[in-house]
Write a protein that holds these residues in place. Structure first.
Motif, PDB file in Angstrom:
ATOM      1  N   PHE A 154      56.229  30.584   8.919  1.00 27.08           N
ATOM      2  CA  PHE A 154      56.939  29.328   9.171  1.00 27.08           C
ATOM      3  C   PHE A 154      56.134  28.421  10.099  1.00 27.08           C
ATOM      4  CE2 PHE A 154      60.013  26.767  11.580  1.00 27.08           C
ATOM      5  CZ  PHE A 154      60.729  26.182  10.555  1.00 27.08           C
ATOM      6  N   LYS A 155      55.582  28.997  11.159  1.00 24.76           N
ATOM      7  CA  LYS A 155      54.831  28.213  12.136  1.00 24.76           C
ATOM      8  C   LYS A 155      53.568  27.622  11.522  1.00 24.76           C
ATOM      9  CE  LYS A 155      52.873  28.470  16.803  1.00 24.76           C
ATOM     10  NZ  LYS A 155      52.653  29.336  17.980  1.00 24.76           N
ATOM     11  N   SER A 156      52.842  28.439  10.753  1.00 26.49           N
ATOM     12  CA  SER A 156      51.590  27.968  10.146  1.00 26.49           C
ATOM     13  C   SER A 156      51.853  26.857   9.141  1.00 26.49           C
ATOM     14  CB  SER A 156      50.868  29.132   9.460  1.00 26.49           C
ATOM     15  OG  SER A 156      50.528  30.127  10.396  1.00 26.49           O
ATOM     16  N   VAL A 157      52.894  27.039   8.339  1.00 28.93           N
ATOM     17  CA  VAL A 157      53.234  26.015   7.348  1.00 28.93           C
ATOM     18  C   VAL A 157      53.635  24.714   8.035  1.00 28.93           C
ATOM     19  CG1 VAL A 157      54.858  25.383   5.525  1.00 28.93           C
ATOM     20  CG2 VAL A 157      53.886  27.675   5.583  1.00 28.93           C
ATOM     21  N   THR A 158      54.412  24.813   9.110  1.00 28.06           N
ATOM     22  CA  THR A 158      54.871  23.618   9.834  1.00 28.06           C
ATOM     23  C   THR A 158      53.692  22.863  10.452  1.00 28.06           C
ATOM     24  OG1 THR A 158      56.983  24.696  10.355  1.00 28.06           O
ATOM     25  CG2 THR A 158      56.366  22.771  11.669  1.00 28.06           C
TER      26      THR A 158
END
Length: 281
Positions: free
Chosen positions: A225-229
């Protein structure tokens, strides 16, 4: 081309457009991942039509600052949409479609019944597609957009863990004693603010592209989630900069150009994801 860019950057309206464009693109991408994962992508389109209807009323009333009227109306609609979507008799997608179509129809009807200029089709096109509005921003509007954008970014960072939890398992969050409804309400309000801000950038019909494309681009390459965001935020900001500069140099509509650049970025990320996937296999 570089000399042309340097020349254009000397004009305040170009600098205003770049500042607002970057901030709006960043805000849109932050919640885009949450909306896509929760299958709420269409809510941006629905609220954008509400904002169009409110913009039509503000234009007829000849308000000096339309955003001060459009923003509260869109926020209230987002709250009502959330409440209506929880009604078992009116499902979420039906509520979005109902409010979206009604707002768009009433907005266009009002603009026809009470025209404020002789170029009605041009006014409608500018509102729907953001053809020139980003290049006619005033200093006051830029300040307001900056303040609201910073508020959205700070809210996202402060409530990041709660937004992450609600995104993936709302039932578990509720079971732990956390009022998930409050955070859903926060997300709805923030989305409404982003929609109103983005109307000056791409118009009401193309707003969903700023929310969806960067998130989908990030999902093609990353899985957390963090990387995609983070990746979607970078892609969104880059596409906004490239789109605004290309529109100024080529004389194309700003909103459509930004969306086209986002679509191209998605295709590149999709192709890169396929190549990386085959290499790992």
């Amino acid at each position: 081309m570089i000399e042309q860019l340097v020349l254009y950057l000397q004009y305040p309206f170009v600098r205003y457009a770049l500042i607002v464009g970057v901030l709006i693109a960043l805000c849109s991408s932050l919640l885009g991942v949450t909306l896509v994962l929760r299958r709420f992508s269409f809510i941006g389109d629905g609220l954008s039509h509400v904002a169009f209807g409110a913009m039509a009323i503000a234009t007829v009333l000849q308000l000096t600052n339309e955003m001060l009227f459009v923003l509260p109306v869109t926020v209230i609609s987002a709250i009502l949409l959330l409440r209506t979507g929880q009604n078992t008799k009116i499902k979420g997608d039906a509520a979005v479609a109902m409010i979206s179509v009604a707002s768009l129809a009433f907005g266009y009807l009002i603009m026809n019944l009470f025209p404020t200029s002789t170029n009605l089709s041009g006014d409608v096109c500018r509102t729907l597609f953001g053809s020139t509005s980003i290049l006619t921003l005033s200093g006051r509007t830029v300040v307001l957009c900056t303040v609201l954008s910073v508020a959205v970014i700070l809210l996202f960072l402060f409530f990041y863990n709660k937004i992450f939890a609600v995104t993936f398992d709302e039932d578990f969050v509720t079971a732990t004693g956390t009022r998930a409804g409050y955070y859903n309400l926060l997300i709805a309000i923030v989305i409404a603010v982003i929609i109103v801000l983005a109307m000056n950038l791409v118009g009401s019909l193309l707003i969903s592209a700023l929310v969806i494309f960067p998130a989908l681009s990030g999902m093609r390459l990353f899985h957390s989630f963090k990387s995609v965001t983070v990746f979607s935020a970078l892609v969104s900001v880059l596409c906004a900069l490239v789109g605004i500069l290309l529109s100024i140099l080529a004389g194309t509509p700003v909103g459509s150009t930004i969306v086209a650049v986002n679509a191209l970025a998605f295709l590149l990320c999709w192709a890169a994801g396929k190549i990386v996937g085959r290499a790992r296999a």
